[in-house]
Design a protein around this motif. Structure first.
Motif, PDB file in Angstrom:
ATOM      1  N   TYR A  33       0.835  -1.199   0.000  1.00 54.63           N
ATOM      2  CA  TYR A  33       0.000   0.000   0.000  1.00 54.63           C
ATOM      3  C   TYR A  33       0.869   1.247   0.000  1.00 54.63           C
ATOM      4  CZ  TYR A  33      -3.068  -3.520   2.124  1.00 54.63           C
ATOM      5  OH  TYR A  33      -3.776  -4.668   2.403  1.00 54.63           O
ATOM      6  N   TYR A  48      -3.079   0.608  -3.879  1.00 58.70           N
ATOM      7  CA  TYR A  48      -2.743  -0.630  -3.232  1.00 58.70           C
ATOM      8  C   TYR A  48      -2.650  -1.750  -4.254  1.00 58.70           C
ATOM      9  CZ  TYR A  48      -7.787  -1.667  -3.318  1.00 58.70           C
ATOM     10  OH  TYR A  48      -9.090  -1.893  -3.708  1.00 58.70           O
ATOM     11  N   GLN A  50      -2.737  -6.073  -4.344  1.00 57.52           N
ATOM     12  CA  GLN A  50      -2.933  -7.330  -3.611  1.00 57.52           C
ATOM     13  C   GLN A  50      -2.051  -8.440  -4.166  1.00 57.52           C
ATOM     14  OE1 GLN A  50      -4.719  -7.543  -0.978  1.00 57.52           O
ATOM     15  NE2 GLN A  50      -6.135  -5.810  -1.017  1.00 57.52           N
ATOM     16  N   SER A  94       1.006  -6.068   3.967  1.00 59.69           N
ATOM     17  CA  SER A  94       0.170  -6.813   4.901  1.00 59.69           C
ATOM     18  C   SER A  94       0.151  -8.289   4.562  1.00 59.69           C
ATOM     19  CB  SER A  94      -1.260  -6.258   4.932  1.00 59.69           C
ATOM     20  OG  SER A  94      -1.967  -6.639   3.765  1.00 59.69           O
ATOM     21  N   ARG A  99      -8.463 -16.002   9.551  1.00 63.61           N
ATOM     22  CA  ARG A  99      -9.827 -15.777   9.078  1.00 63.61           C
ATOM     23  C   ARG A  99     -10.192 -14.300   8.834  1.00 63.61           C
ATOM     24  NH1 ARG A  99     -13.482 -15.098  13.679  1.00 63.61           N
ATOM     25  NH2 ARG A  99     -12.252 -15.107  15.588  1.00 63.61           N
ATOM     26  N   GLY A 100      -9.555 -13.731   7.818  1.00 64.06           N
ATOM     27  CA  GLY A 100      -9.918 -12.378   7.434  1.00 64.06           C
ATOM     28  C   GLY A 100      -9.147 -11.291   8.144  1.00 64.06           C
ATOM     29  N   THR A 101      -8.263 -11.628   9.053  1.00 65.91           N
ATOM     30  CA  THR A 101      -7.456 -10.618   9.738  1.00 65.91           C
ATOM     31  C   THR A 101      -6.163 -10.403   8.967  1.00 65.91           C
ATOM     32  OG1 THR A 101      -8.321 -11.216  11.890  1.00 65.91           O
ATOM     33  CG2 THR A 101      -6.261  -9.993  11.846  1.00 65.91           C
ATOM     34  N   TYR A 102      -6.012  -9.185   8.442  1.00 64.63           N
ATOM     35  CA  TYR A 102      -4.789  -8.830   7.720  1.00 64.63           C
ATOM     36  C   TYR A 102      -4.020  -7.828   8.561  1.00 64.63           C
ATOM     37  CZ  TYR A 102      -6.772 -10.915   3.487  1.00 64.63           C
ATOM     38  OH  TYR A 102      -7.295 -11.772   2.552  1.00 64.63           O
ATOM     39  N   GLU A 103      -2.823  -8.183   8.985  1.00 67.47           N
ATOM     40  CA  GLU A 103      -1.997  -7.255   9.761  1.00 67.47           C
ATOM     41  C   GLU A 103      -1.167  -6.421   8.795  1.00 67.47           C
ATOM     42  OE1 GLU A 103      -1.326  -9.435  14.039  1.00 67.47           O
ATOM     43  OE2 GLU A 103       0.245  -9.596  12.519  1.00 67.47           O
ATOM     44  N   GLN A 104      -1.253  -5.106   8.983  1.00 71.78           N
ATOM     45  CA  GLN A 104      -0.571  -4.194   8.076  1.00 71.78           C
ATOM     46  C   GLN A 104       0.592  -3.543   8.808  1.00 71.78           C
ATOM     47  OE1 GLN A 104      -2.103  -0.402   5.522  1.00 71.78           O
ATOM     48  NE2 GLN A 104      -3.355  -2.209   5.360  1.00 71.78           N
ATOM     49  N   TYR A 105       1.737  -3.520   8.152  1.00 70.41           N
ATOM     50  CA  TYR A 105       2.962  -2.970   8.725  1.00 70.41           C
ATOM     51  C   TYR A 105       3.496  -1.860   7.829  1.00 70.41           C
ATOM     52  CZ  TYR A 105       2.734  -7.144  11.557  1.00 70.41           C
ATOM     53  OH  TYR A 105       2.302  -8.112  12.418  1.00 70.41           O
ATOM     54  N   PHE A 106       4.045  -0.832   8.463  1.00 75.02           N
ATOM     55  CA  PHE A 106       4.478   0.353   7.740  1.00 75.02           C
ATOM     56  C   PHE A 106       5.992   0.479   7.669  1.00 75.02           C
ATOM     57  CE2 PHE A 106       0.702   2.880   6.921  1.00 75.02           C
ATOM     58  CZ  PHE A 106      -0.238   2.218   7.704  1.00 75.02           C
TER      59      PHE A 106
ATOM     60  N   TYR B  32     -12.254  -6.131  12.192  1.00 67.73           N
ATOM     61  CA  TYR B  32     -10.870  -6.101  12.689  1.00 67.73           C
ATOM     62  C   TYR B  32     -10.539  -4.658  13.007  1.00 67.73           C
ATOM     63  CZ  TYR B  32      -5.725  -6.375  12.564  1.00 67.73           C
ATOM     64  OH  TYR B  32      -4.398  -6.282  12.853  1.00 67.73           O
ATOM     65  N   TYR B  36      -2.653   1.946  15.986  1.00 62.77           N
ATOM     66  CA  TYR B  36      -1.270   2.213  15.616  1.00 62.77           C
ATOM     67  C   TYR B  36      -0.727   3.366  16.443  1.00 62.77           C
ATOM     68  CZ  TYR B  36      -1.623  -0.835  11.544  1.00 62.77           C
ATOM     69  OH  TYR B  36      -1.762  -1.927  10.714  1.00 62.77           O
ATOM     70  N   ARG B  51     -10.747  -8.193  17.601  1.00 59.57           N
ATOM     71  CA  ARG B  51     -11.848  -8.601  16.751  1.00 59.57           C
ATOM     72  C   ARG B  51     -13.129  -8.517  17.572  1.00 59.57           C
ATOM     73  NH1 ARG B  51     -10.802 -11.127  11.965  1.00 59.57           N
ATOM     74  NH2 ARG B  51     -12.837 -12.132  12.090  1.00 59.57           N
ATOM     75  N   ALA B  95     -13.496  -8.313   6.320  1.00 63.85           N
ATOM     76  CA  ALA B  95     -12.913  -9.455   5.621  1.00 63.85           C
ATOM     77  C   ALA B  95     -12.981  -9.252   4.114  1.00 63.85           C
ATOM     78  CB  ALA B  95     -13.631 -10.739   6.037  1.00 63.85           C
TER      79      ALA B  95
END
Lengths: 115, 113
Positions: A33, A48, A50, A94, A99-106, B32, B36, B51, B95
């Protein structure tokens, strides 16, 4: 040492010039992103991606372009068409944790100043 | 409906006090909710996330409280320290958005010694 690198940290350009900001990640993340941050505005999504060779416009894509030729790299070009390009630019990646949780890091960001 | 509204815009807390930052959302598809922390001139760092199947999550001095019926969530920083002085952003995603986050506008926290 895994992470997201952005270069350079500070960038100065004259008005009317295109400029490309670098973003590289070695986290093996599929999604990447670009955000723009202005004081009091929070983070606004520019583009962004994917997956490699595919990308989508975010909320403020006008005047910007991107490419995604490699999984690790997502460069952003700020074109002369961008009316107010001076800002702090943040790259992120990310991964899907569960289950649908996307952790995004900068990344650490690039501060662009156009005069 | 895609917005996340964050308040207050700025917050001053004495050392040792509790800092509370609030966020509200409208989109019931959000599932979610990360927070930050950003120091000046640095990129935001993922602090803690929740969650909606739990009402509270605690990690050290940081706690997220989540109220699904009110569509609100908040960050509590216990025993606030000067080193906690930073800008905090709440965010939300669904999601279906494949990880695209909607961010609040941020809260600038100053912890006075």
């Amino acid at each position: 040492d895994g992470g997201i690198t952005q270069s350079p940290k500070y960038l100065f350009r004259k008005e009317g010039q295109n400029v490309t900001l670098s973003c590289e990640q070695n986290l093996n993340h599929d999604a990447m992103y670009w955000y723009r941050q202005d004081p009091g505005q929070g983070l606004r999504l520019i583009y962004y991606s994917q997956i490699v060779n595919d990308f989508q416009k975010g909320d403020i894509a006008e005047g910007y372009s991107v490419s995604r030729e490699k999984k690790e790299s997502f460069p952003l070009t700020v074109t002369s068409a961008q009316k107010n390009p001076t800002a702090f630019y943040l790259c992120a990646s990310s991964h899907q944790r569960d289950r649908g949780t996307y952790e995004q890091y900068f990344g650490p960001g690039t501060r662009l100043t156009v005069t | 409906q895609q917005q996340v509204k964050q308040s207050p815009q700025s917050l001053i807390v004495q050392k040792g006090g509790i800092s509370i930052i609030n966020c509200a959302y409208e989109n019931t598809a959000f599932d979610y909710f990360p927070w930050y922390q950003q120091f000046p001139g640095k990129g935001p760092a993922l602090l803690i996330a929740i969650r909606p199947d739990v009402s509270e999550k605690k990690e050290g001095r940081f706690t997220i409280s989540f109220n699904k019926s009110a569509k609100q969530f908040s960050l509590h920083i216990m025993d606030s320290q000067p080193g906690d002085s930073a800008t905090y952003f709440c965010a939300a995603s669904s999601a279906g958005s494949q990880g695209n986050l909607i961010f609040g506008k941020g809260t600038k926290l100053s912890v006075k010694p």
